[in-house]
Write a protein that holds these residues in place. Structure first.
Motif, short mmCIF file in Angstrom:
data_model
loop_
_atom_site.label_atom_id
_atom_site.label_comp_id
_atom_site.label_asym_id
_atom_site.label_seq_id
_atom_site.Cartn_x
_atom_site.Cartn_y
_atom_site.Cartn_z
N PRO A 234 -51.55 -62.77 -29.01
CA PRO A 234 -51.02 -64.13 -29.23
C PRO A 234 -51.84 -65.19 -28.49
O PRO A 234 -52.21 -65.01 -27.34
CB PRO A 234 -49.59 -64.03 -28.66
CG PRO A 234 -49.63 -62.89 -27.70
CD PRO A 234 -50.62 -61.91 -28.25
N ARG A 235 -52.11 -66.29 -29.18
CA ARG A 235 -52.84 -67.40 -28.57
C ARG A 235 -52.09 -68.72 -28.68
O ARG A 235 -52.65 -69.79 -28.55
CB ARG A 235 -54.25 -67.54 -29.19
CG ARG A 235 -54.28 -67.83 -30.67
CD ARG A 235 -55.71 -67.76 -31.20
NE ARG A 235 -55.83 -68.10 -32.61
CZ ARG A 235 -56.17 -69.30 -33.07
NH1 ARG A 235 -56.40 -70.28 -32.20
NH2 ARG A 235 -56.26 -69.53 -34.35
N GLY A 236 -50.76 -68.61 -28.89
CA GLY A 236 -49.94 -69.81 -28.95
C GLY A 236 -49.33 -70.01 -30.32
O GLY A 236 -50.01 -69.87 -31.34
N VAL B 118 -55.24 -63.75 -32.19
CA VAL B 118 -56.61 -63.25 -32.26
C VAL B 118 -56.54 -61.81 -32.76
O VAL B 118 -55.90 -60.97 -32.13
CB VAL B 118 -57.30 -63.30 -30.88
CG1 VAL B 118 -58.69 -62.69 -30.96
CG2 VAL B 118 -57.36 -64.73 -30.37
N LEU B 119 -57.18 -61.53 -33.89
CA LEU B 119 -57.12 -60.21 -34.49
C LEU B 119 -58.31 -59.37 -34.02
O LEU B 119 -59.45 -59.84 -34.02
CB LEU B 119 -57.12 -60.31 -36.02
CG LEU B 119 -55.97 -61.12 -36.64
CD1 LEU B 119 -56.04 -61.07 -38.16
CD2 LEU B 119 -54.62 -60.61 -36.14
N LEU B 120 -58.03 -58.14 -33.62
CA LEU B 120 -59.07 -57.22 -33.14
C LEU B 120 -59.02 -55.93 -33.95
O LEU B 120 -57.96 -55.32 -34.11
CB LEU B 120 -58.87 -56.90 -31.65
CG LEU B 120 -58.97 -58.08 -30.69
CD1 LEU B 120 -58.60 -57.65 -29.28
CD2 LEU B 120 -60.38 -58.65 -30.70
N GLU B 121 -60.19 -55.54 -34.47
CA GLU B 121 -60.28 -54.32 -35.26
C GLU B 121 -60.35 -53.10 -34.34
O GLU B 121 -60.71 -53.21 -33.16
CB GLU B 121 -61.53 -54.38 -36.16
CG GLU B 121 -61.54 -55.54 -37.14
CD GLU B 121 -60.45 -55.41 -38.19
OE1 GLU B 121 -59.98 -54.27 -38.42
OE2 GLU B 121 -60.07 -56.44 -38.78
N ASP B 122 -60.01 -51.94 -34.89
CA ASP B 122 -60.04 -50.70 -34.11
C ASP B 122 -61.43 -50.43 -33.55
O ASP B 122 -61.58 -49.92 -32.43
CB ASP B 122 -59.59 -49.52 -34.98
CG ASP B 122 -58.10 -49.58 -35.29
OD1 ASP B 122 -57.38 -50.31 -34.58
OD2 ASP B 122 -57.67 -48.91 -36.25
N GLU B 123 -62.47 -50.77 -34.31
CA GLU B 123 -63.84 -50.53 -33.85
C GLU B 123 -64.15 -51.35 -32.60
O GLU B 123 -64.85 -50.89 -31.69
CB GLU B 123 -64.85 -50.87 -34.95
CG GLU B 123 -64.79 -49.97 -36.18
CD GLU B 123 -63.64 -50.32 -37.11
OE1 GLU B 123 -62.98 -51.37 -36.89
OE2 GLU B 123 -63.37 -49.53 -38.04
#
Length: 267
Positions: free
Chosen positions: A68-70, A75-80
């Motif tokens: 969460p950024r507000g 912010v989405l992060l991939e498994d890689e």
């Protein structure tokens, strides 16, 4: 019965190296676990992710970690990307320094593991490192990658082996000044302390792990066993009522009453 070690590698101090293996010192194998069931069919229930807005199921390929950024933004992060941050274990515990026993407070201790020599040829080197710490009243500090994260670990001689404690990270330990009283509490009188010492003496016993058995687990096992036998379970005994909150009790009267009770119990 000894279980299969979950980690194997080497213990190293300067030029002294020996093969070792490590196993968790605690277990939850005896803890009762439940499945969520469908009461009507008796079948297990599976969990499926759903979109919080549309309510529609989400396929596994569409799942992604979000920070969460507000507001409703993430912010989405991939498994890689997460895998790239994780560390691979070097399978070597290299002792970097030593500190006096007791210098590191208990609050920093996290998870204990048993460390033992893994082969006959390394037993002598293992014993030398273990006994050197014991004779100097020190513990070793090293770094080790476990669970894909680097941990500072503490090595403490214990019996014929060594206990390896992972240590909590600095931001995981809260500042006691934020939670403990900031002002000194009233000093107890010598008479109260003398009575309390007598009470403590009357209640002092040799350590027995049965003291800290989980009563909830015991009751659950009783219920489950009764259901297995298809017998009607007897109602559980009511718990003793706790003293009403807010009552002010004179400390001297309470100590004297406790001392009388402990004396009767000893008789």
């Amino acid at each position: 019965m000894a279980t299969r070690p979950f980690w194997a590698g080497h213990l190293k101090l300067s030029l002294v190296t020996c093969a070792v293996s490590m196993s968790p010192a605690t277990t939850e194998a005896d803890r009762i676990h439940f499945h969520t069931m469908n009461r009507r069919t008796g079948h297990r229930v599976i969990v499926q992710y759903a979109d919080a807005v549309t309510g529609k199921p989400v396929a596994d390929d569409d799942l992604v970690k979000g920070y969460p950024r507000g507001g409703d933004r993430y912010v989405l992060l991939e498994d890689e990307e997460l895998d790239a941050v994780a560390l691979e274990s070097t399978h070597t515990i290299e002792i970097e320094c030593f500190v006096d026993v007791g210098e590191i407070g208990w609050i920093w201790y996290d998870t204990p593991h048993y460390l033992m020599p893994d082969e006959g040829i390394g037993e002598e080197a293992f014993a030398v490192i273990r006994d050197a710490m014991r004779h100097t009243d020190t513990v070793g500090i090293a770094r080790l990658v476990l669970y894909r994260r680097e941990h500072a670990v503490l090595l403490e001689p214990r019996g014929n082996g060594i206990v390896v404690w992972t240590l909590r990270y600095g931001n995981e330990v809260r500042d006691p000044a934020d939670y403990l009283p900031s002002e000194n509490l009233p000093e107890p009188g010598q008479e109260e302390l003398a009575l309390l010492r007598k009470i403590i003496d009357g209640h002092t016993r040799p350590w027995n792990p049965d003291v800290i058995r989980d009563p909830v687990q015991t009751r659950l096992k009783g219920i489950i066993d009764a259901r297995k036998r298809t017998l009607k379970r007897k109602p559980a005994a009511p718990l003793a009522e706790s003293p009403a909150e807010g009552n002010v009790v004179n400390i001297m009267d309470a100590l004297k009453a406790s001392l009388k009770t402990s004396g009767k119990n000893r008789s």
